[in-house]
Motif scaffolding. Sequence first.
Motif, PDB file in Angstrom:
ATOM      1  N   THR A   1      -5.135  -3.140  -4.983  1.00  0.00           N
ATOM      2  CA  THR A   1      -4.119  -3.667  -4.134  1.00  0.00           C
ATOM      3  C   THR A   1      -4.640  -4.365  -3.209  1.00  0.00           C
ATOM      4  O   THR A   1      -4.059  -5.706  -2.927  1.00  0.00           O
ATOM      5  CB  THR A   1      -3.262  -2.346  -3.494  1.00  0.00           C
ATOM      6  N   GLY A   2      -5.856  -4.156  -2.494  1.00  0.00           N
ATOM      7  CA  GLY A   2      -6.292  -5.204  -1.762  1.00  0.00           C
ATOM      8  C   GLY A   2      -6.927  -6.493  -2.491  1.00  0.00           C
ATOM      9  O   GLY A   2      -6.531  -7.583  -1.722  1.00  0.00           O
ATOM     10  N   ALA A   3      -7.479  -6.389  -3.668  1.00  0.00           N
ATOM     11  CA  ALA A   3      -7.974  -7.626  -4.523  1.00  0.00           C
ATOM     12  C   ALA A   3      -6.637  -8.503  -4.870  1.00  0.00           C
ATOM     13  O   ALA A   3      -6.831  -9.434  -4.606  1.00  0.00           O
ATOM     14  CB  ALA A   3      -8.620  -7.101  -5.582  1.00  0.00           C
TER      15      ALA A   3
ATOM     16  N   ILE B   1      -2.060  -3.826  -8.498  1.00  0.00           N
ATOM     17  CA  ILE B   1      -1.719  -5.093  -8.966  1.00  0.00           C
ATOM     18  C   ILE B   1      -0.230  -5.326  -8.884  1.00  0.00           C
ATOM     19  O   ILE B   1       0.559  -6.151  -8.284  1.00  0.00           O
ATOM     20  CB  ILE B   1      -2.210  -5.719 -10.176  1.00  0.00           C
ATOM     21  N   ALA B   2       0.432  -4.349  -9.659  1.00  0.00           N
ATOM     22  CA  ALA B   2       2.026  -4.593  -9.841  1.00  0.00           C
ATOM     23  C   ALA B   2       2.596  -4.283  -8.347  1.00  0.00           C
ATOM     24  O   ALA B   2       3.601  -4.888  -7.933  1.00  0.00           O
ATOM     25  CB  ALA B   2       2.480  -3.453 -10.858  1.00  0.00           C
ATOM     26  N   SER B   3       2.063  -3.337  -7.630  1.00  0.00           N
ATOM     27  CA  SER B   3       2.684  -3.103  -6.352  1.00  0.00           C
ATOM     28  C   SER B   3       2.959  -4.085  -5.491  1.00  0.00           C
ATOM     29  O   SER B   3       3.712  -4.742  -4.564  1.00  0.00           O
ATOM     30  CB  SER B   3       2.074  -1.954  -5.665  1.00  0.00           C
ATOM     31  N   VAL B   4       1.737  -5.049  -5.366  1.00  0.00           N
ATOM     32  CA  VAL B   4       1.539  -6.321  -4.799  1.00  0.00           C
ATOM     33  C   VAL B   4       2.712  -7.366  -5.218  1.00  0.00           C
ATOM     34  O   VAL B   4       3.349  -7.863  -4.533  1.00  0.00           O
ATOM     35  CB  VAL B   4       0.191  -6.781  -4.719  1.00  0.00           C
TER      36      VAL B   4
ATOM     37  N   ASN C   1       0.572  -1.202  -0.016  1.00  0.00           N
ATOM     38  CA  ASN C   1       0.103  -0.064   0.034  1.00  0.00           C
ATOM     39  C   ASN C   1       0.952   1.222  -0.022  1.00  0.00           C
ATOM     40  O   ASN C   1       0.475   2.412  -0.592  1.00  0.00           O
ATOM     41  CB  ASN C   1      -1.029   0.080   1.186  1.00  0.00           C
ATOM     42  N   VAL C   2       1.968   1.395   0.632  1.00  0.00           N
ATOM     43  CA  VAL C   2       2.806   2.556   0.758  1.00  0.00           C
ATOM     44  C   VAL C   2       3.389   2.817  -0.637  1.00  0.00           C
ATOM     45  O   VAL C   2       3.374   3.456  -1.324  1.00  0.00           O
ATOM     46  CB  VAL C   2       4.012   2.246   1.729  1.00  0.00           C
ATOM     47  N   LEU C   3       3.771   1.584  -1.413  1.00  0.00           N
ATOM     48  CA  LEU C   3       4.493   1.493  -2.721  1.00  0.00           C
ATOM     49  C   LEU C   3       3.473   1.922  -3.622  1.00  0.00           C
ATOM     50  O   LEU C   3       3.640   2.994  -4.582  1.00  0.00           O
ATOM     51  CB  LEU C   3       4.888   0.153  -3.232  1.00  0.00           C
TER      52      LEU C   3
END
Length: 231
Positions: A154-156, A204-207, A117-119
């Motif tokens: 991000t959550g998904a 999506i990419a951040s995760v 989430n920070v990213l």
Amino acid sequence: MSLQNIHLKFPLLLLFWLTLLRTFAQPIATDTTAFERNSLQHRIPLKAFIIPSVLIGGGVALLDSRTREPFQTMNVVTHLDDYLVVSPYALRVGLQVAGVKPNIKLGDEIAVTIVANVLAGGVTEGLKRTVGSLRPNGEDRKSFPSGHAAISFTGAELLHQAYRHKSPWISVAGYTLATATSVLRVANLHHHWGDVLAGAGIGIASVKLTYLAYPLVKKQFSRHRKQRVKD
């Protein structure tokens, strides 16, 4: 920064992105924790980044069009998007309360959630300030990319990574909630389609990047801590 400059620089940014991913995706020896077994099985395929790359690229391509069809003539529909944005996270909590175990330890889960989430938030806010795209409602120039889309996707994706071993329908539920959030952001005059596409890709990419980097950072930190104890 002009839209022309953004379109010229995007291929170079994509090339840098893929180079970085190839560096992270080299074979890595891992220990036997469930998190590392599931997230770093010898090599992370670059094809996992095709979808977020396409979403981000589509968002950049649509910067000039600023389309909201079929919601072009509609006003605010509902404020439900402000609550749906956290629904993938709420679903994760609900599953754990119900006793459905994820494939990641609680401490690791908290860590990757924070880092991802920070990213996502940092990239999103940086682009908002750099691009300066005007919102459909004229409120400000922070339309591109959508922060709500980035947070919800991000959550998904976190939900998908934690529970994909249980049922594909859990992943479908998370992505559906994130998609509903993004559609409502467009319908409610907050964003254009390109904004939410880019936000979704960033989330999506951040995760995925977090799942690549976190085990490496954790292992290095553990070695450093053990070395300090020995000293």
